[in-house]
Design a protein around this motif. Structure first.
Motif, mmCIF file in Angstrom:
data_model
loop_
_atom_site.group_PDB
_atom_site.id
_atom_site.type_symbol
_atom_site.label_atom_id
_atom_site.label_comp_id
_atom_site.label_asym_id
_atom_site.label_seq_id
_atom_site.Cartn_x
_atom_site.Cartn_y
_atom_site.Cartn_z
ATOM 1 N N ASP A 150 27.030 32.631 -1.824
ATOM 2 C CA ASP A 150 27.566 33.735 -1.065
ATOM 3 C C ASP A 150 27.653 35.073 -1.652
ATOM 4 O OD1 ASP A 150 27.453 31.889 1.108
ATOM 5 O OD2 ASP A 150 29.576 31.025 0.541
ATOM 6 N N VAL A 151 27.528 36.046 -0.874
ATOM 7 C CA VAL A 151 27.692 37.412 -1.690
ATOM 8 C C VAL A 151 28.311 38.368 -0.408
ATOM 9 C CG1 VAL A 151 25.676 37.083 -3.207
ATOM 10 C CG2 VAL A 151 25.395 38.373 -0.906
ATOM 11 N N ALA A 152 28.841 39.424 -0.928
ATOM 12 C CA ALA A 152 29.391 40.547 -0.127
ATOM 13 C C ALA A 152 29.372 41.788 -0.840
ATOM 14 C CB ALA A 152 30.638 40.347 0.323
ATOM 15 N N VAL A 153 29.221 43.105 -0.226
ATOM 16 C CA VAL A 153 29.307 44.244 -0.772
ATOM 17 C C VAL A 153 30.875 44.785 -0.305
ATOM 18 C CG1 VAL A 153 28.958 46.632 -0.273
ATOM 19 C CG2 VAL A 153 27.135 45.137 -0.293
ATOM 20 N N VAL A 154 31.499 45.131 -1.520
ATOM 21 C CA VAL A 154 33.058 45.536 -1.221
ATOM 22 C C VAL A 154 33.111 47.234 -1.702
ATOM 23 C CG1 VAL A 154 35.308 45.309 -1.879
ATOM 24 C CG2 VAL A 154 34.008 43.184 -1.589
ATOM 25 N N THR A 155 33.403 48.009 -0.982
ATOM 26 C CA THR A 155 33.490 49.439 -1.367
ATOM 27 C C THR A 155 34.925 49.719 -1.843
ATOM 28 O OG1 THR A 155 34.213 50.138 0.876
ATOM 29 C CG2 THR A 155 31.745 50.179 0.304
ATOM 30 N N TYR A 156 35.176 50.752 -2.861
ATOM 31 C CA TYR A 156 36.526 50.875 -3.231
ATOM 32 C C TYR A 156 36.918 52.586 -3.308
ATOM 33 C CZ TYR A 156 33.686 51.822 -7.596
ATOM 34 O OH TYR A 156 32.741 52.176 -8.639
ATOM 35 N N GLN A 157 35.842 53.269 -2.786
ATOM 36 C CA GLN A 157 36.254 54.583 -2.650
ATOM 37 C C GLN A 157 36.281 55.227 -1.174
ATOM 38 O OE1 GLN A 157 34.364 57.498 -5.213
ATOM 39 N NE2 GLN A 157 35.379 56.830 -6.953
ATOM 40 N N GLN A 158 35.353 54.647 -0.247
ATOM 41 C CA GLN A 158 35.308 55.118 1.124
ATOM 42 C C GLN A 158 35.098 53.690 1.908
ATOM 43 O OE1 GLN A 158 31.709 57.538 1.582
ATOM 44 N NE2 GLN A 158 30.554 56.102 1.987
ATOM 45 N N ARG A 159 35.972 53.909 3.031
ATOM 46 C CA ARG A 159 36.064 52.628 4.025
ATOM 47 C C ARG A 159 34.628 52.765 4.730
ATOM 48 N NH1 ARG A 159 40.456 49.196 4.901
ATOM 49 N NH2 ARG A 159 42.402 50.074 3.683
ATOM 50 N N GLU A 160 34.086 51.809 4.962
ATOM 51 C CA GLU A 160 32.770 51.748 5.684
ATOM 52 C C GLU A 160 32.734 50.616 7.017
ATOM 53 O OE1 GLU A 160 29.290 51.649 3.379
ATOM 54 O OE2 GLU A 160 30.004 53.485 1.922
ATOM 55 N N PRO A 161 32.281 51.059 8.251
ATOM 56 C CA PRO A 161 32.344 50.015 8.949
ATOM 57 C C PRO A 161 31.611 48.693 8.730
ATOM 58 C CG PRO A 161 31.397 52.234 9.879
ATOM 59 C CD PRO A 161 31.391 52.300 8.331
ATOM 60 N N ASN A 162 32.334 47.797 8.820
ATOM 61 C CA ASN A 162 31.452 46.337 8.819
ATOM 62 C C ASN A 162 31.465 45.880 7.320
ATOM 63 O OD1 ASN A 162 31.504 45.794 11.553
ATOM 64 N ND2 ASN A 162 29.420 47.168 11.578
ATOM 65 N N THR A 163 32.284 46.463 6.488
ATOM 66 C CA THR A 163 32.094 46.479 5.156
ATOM 67 C C THR A 163 33.571 46.170 4.384
ATOM 68 O OG1 THR A 163 30.266 47.893 4.881
ATOM 69 C CG2 THR A 163 31.234 47.319 2.739
ATOM 70 N N LEU A 164 33.714 44.838 3.630
ATOM 71 C CA LEU A 164 35.021 45.075 2.862
ATOM 72 C C LEU A 164 35.419 46.214 2.025
ATOM 73 C CD1 LEU A 164 34.310 41.173 1.816
ATOM 74 C CD2 LEU A 164 35.708 41.864 3.842
ATOM 75 N N PHE A 165 36.782 46.260 2.059
ATOM 76 C CA PHE A 165 37.369 47.204 1.231
ATOM 77 C C PHE A 165 38.103 46.625 0.242
ATOM 78 C CE2 PHE A 165 40.247 51.059 0.587
ATOM 79 C CZ PHE A 165 39.346 51.833 -0.038
ATOM 80 N N LEU A 166 38.150 47.258 -0.966
ATOM 81 C CA LEU A 166 38.691 46.490 -2.286
ATOM 82 C C LEU A 166 40.280 46.397 -2.086
ATOM 83 C CD1 LEU A 166 38.300 45.200 -4.981
ATOM 84 C CD2 LEU A 166 38.688 47.413 -6.061
ATOM 85 N N ASP A 167 40.969 47.428 -1.465
ATOM 86 C CA ASP A 167 42.318 47.172 -1.356
ATOM 87 C C ASP A 167 42.926 46.037 -0.605
ATOM 88 O OD1 ASP A 167 42.771 49.600 -2.693
ATOM 89 O OD2 ASP A 167 43.477 50.768 -1.134
ATOM 90 N N ASP A 168 42.052 46.053 0.619
ATOM 91 C CA ASP A 168 42.488 44.655 1.464
ATOM 92 C C ASP A 168 41.904 43.231 0.780
ATOM 93 O OD1 ASP A 168 42.996 46.622 3.308
ATOM 94 O OD2 ASP A 168 40.883 46.672 3.920
ATOM 95 N N VAL A 169 40.918 43.234 0.355
ATOM 96 C CA VAL A 169 40.452 41.863 -0.541
ATOM 97 C C VAL A 169 41.462 41.494 -1.475
ATOM 98 C CG1 VAL A 169 38.787 41.002 -2.073
ATOM 99 C CG2 VAL A 169 37.826 42.479 -0.261
ATOM 100 N N LEU A 170 42.003 42.710 -2.240
ATOM 101 C CA LEU A 170 42.990 42.091 -3.316
ATOM 102 C C LEU A 170 44.170 41.482 -2.691
ATOM 103 C CD1 LEU A 170 42.383 44.926 -6.002
ATOM 104 C CD2 LEU A 170 41.493 42.516 -5.819
ATOM 105 N N GLN A 171 44.370 41.490 -1.511
ATOM 106 C CA GLN A 171 45.796 41.205 -0.703
ATOM 107 C C GLN A 171 45.274 39.684 -0.452
ATOM 108 O OE1 GLN A 171 48.626 43.163 -0.828
ATOM 109 N NE2 GLN A 171 47.410 44.518 -1.565
ATOM 110 N N GLN A 172 44.082 39.079 -0.548
ATOM 111 C CA GLN A 172 43.740 37.783 -0.301
ATOM 112 C C GLN A 172 43.698 36.872 -1.621
ATOM 113 O OE1 GLN A 172 40.042 38.279 1.853
ATOM 114 N NE2 GLN A 172 40.873 39.995 3.115
ATOM 115 N N ASP A 173 43.593 35.502 -1.321
ATOM 116 C CA ASP A 173 43.080 34.751 -2.284
ATOM 117 C C ASP A 173 41.660 35.016 -2.926
ATOM 118 O OD1 ASP A 173 43.050 32.727 -4.229
ATOM 119 O OD2 ASP A 173 43.285 30.948 -2.526
ATOM 120 N N THR A 174 41.838 35.264 -4.235
ATOM 121 C CA THR A 174 40.480 35.826 -4.555
ATOM 122 C C THR A 174 40.127 34.591 -5.873
ATOM 123 O OG1 THR A 174 41.453 37.142 -6.289
ATOM 124 C CG2 THR A 174 40.781 38.165 -4.317
ATOM 125 N N ARG A 175 40.764 33.421 -5.840
ATOM 126 C CA ARG A 175 40.175 32.373 -7.091
ATOM 127 C C ARG A 175 38.701 32.058 -6.998
ATOM 128 N NH1 ARG A 175 45.087 28.431 -6.084
ATOM 129 N NH2 ARG A 175 44.845 29.010 -4.163
#
Length: 333
Positions: free
Chosen positions: A35-60
């Motif tokens: 499974d793969v996904a794109v995560v942006t970290y400088q600009q938020r984009e529609p239908n794309t994960l953003f790093l700030d949000d991802v790091l609030q979740q379980d990333t194990r």
């Protein structure tokens, strides 16, 4: 198999470049393995994960893939304690990485660089993909010389091209085209000279896709052989060197190549390591090893000395003192 999250500053506008497209291609190949996904970290984009949000979740169960050159040290520090892989397109950025970060290099040139700088890190070779459309269509070629303006040297654009234009049909490509493979198939000779460009940024040519894509389409390539271009270019055998000694020398060789082509088509197996099926097989093996590595990291601390600047200074001093100590008994006699 953990999921792969490919970290990118953004996926459009100012971030559009060869490195972005190569990373997105790699992501699509990895999709065949896990499974793969794109995560942006400088600009938020529609239908794309953003790093700030991802790091609030379980990333194990996630491996973060970082690749954007100068951003890598800050991202690795920010992701400390999580599984991180560096997808290294170029060399020369000047940073080092902890041994807990595996390095996937797109060229053997880059692999050698990281093998010297971070020898205690897991390092793998994963070349970029040559897409299927880049193949020889065996059609008439109405363009004598094709040049992509971006990254080309001043010599190429201001000396060589003007010297060629009175003698042949030279096409300068200064914008994005949808069918680059079609242009390569219309061209007899392709010119590529990036040593000057990369020297300005003090980093290396990470792979050099255009010359290989041109070769796959049957073009005769005249190129610099800096950085990773030396992985596969062999002047005098599968290409010719450019910017050699004098403009007149280059012009004479290029015109000869146009008028009386002598280059033999490269066998298909030359391009095999860069085609999708072989890369996916290699990627599957690499990701299996990487997952096993992170399983180990979770249970064991690192104890292999890293080749840090401090350690290098210590080793040099030990070597110096050893030499002095060997000479002391002789001096005392």
């Amino acid at each position: 198999m953990r999921s792969l999250y490919f970290l990118l500053p953004g996926t459009d506008g100012k971030f559009a470049c060869g490195g972005l497209f190569a990373e997105l291609k790699t992501m699509e190949l990895a999709r065949q393995v896990c499974d793969v996904a794109v995560v942006t970290y400088q600009q938020r984009e529609p239908n794309t994960l953003f790093l700030d949000d991802v790091l609030q979740q379980d990333t194990r169960n996630i491996i973060f893939v970082v690749s954007w050159g100068f951003h890598v040290p800050k991202l690795v520090k920010r992701l400390q304690g999580r599984a991180v892989v560096y997808h290294a397109h170029s060399a020369g950025y000047g940073f080092r990485l902890p041994s807990r970060v595996p390095i996937l290099t797109v060229s053997r040139n880059t692999m050698g660089y990281w093998g010297q700088l971070c020898p205690s890190s897991p390092i793998f070779w994963l070349p970029n993909q040559i897409s299927p459309e880049f193949s020889d269509r065996d059609q008439p070629r109405d363009i004598d010389v094709l040049v992509q303006v971006r990254k080309s040297s001043e010599y190429l654009l201001k000396q060589l091209v003007p010297a060629l234009q009175p003698h042949c049909n030279v096409v300068l490509l200064d914008q994005f085209v949808d069918d680059l493979a079609g242009l390569f198939n219309r061209s007899k000779v392709y010119l590529y000279d990036t040593a000057e460009y990369w020297a300005q940024y003090q980093v290396t040519e990470g792979f050099g896709l255009p010359p290989m894509e041109a070769m796959a389409c049957g073009c005769q390539v005249f190129s610099s052989v800096n950085g990773a271009l030396a992985d596969y270019l062999d002047p005098g055998f599968n290409c010719e060197a450019i910017g050699t000694y004098s403009t007149a020398y280059d012009v004479a060789r290029i015109l000869t190549a146009i008028q009386a082509p002598t280059a033999k088509p490269l066998p298909d197996d030359f391009f095999d390591p860069y085609r999708e099926d072989k890369i996916v097989l290699r990627l599957r093996e690499i990701l299996t090893a990487v997952n096993q590595f992170f399983d180990h990291v979770a249970q064991h601390p690192a104890d292999v000395p890293q080749l840090s600047p401090q350690r290098i200074r210590k080793l040099r001093f030990q070597r110096f003192w050893q030499k002095v100590s060997q000479k002391l008994p002789i001096a005392q006699k």
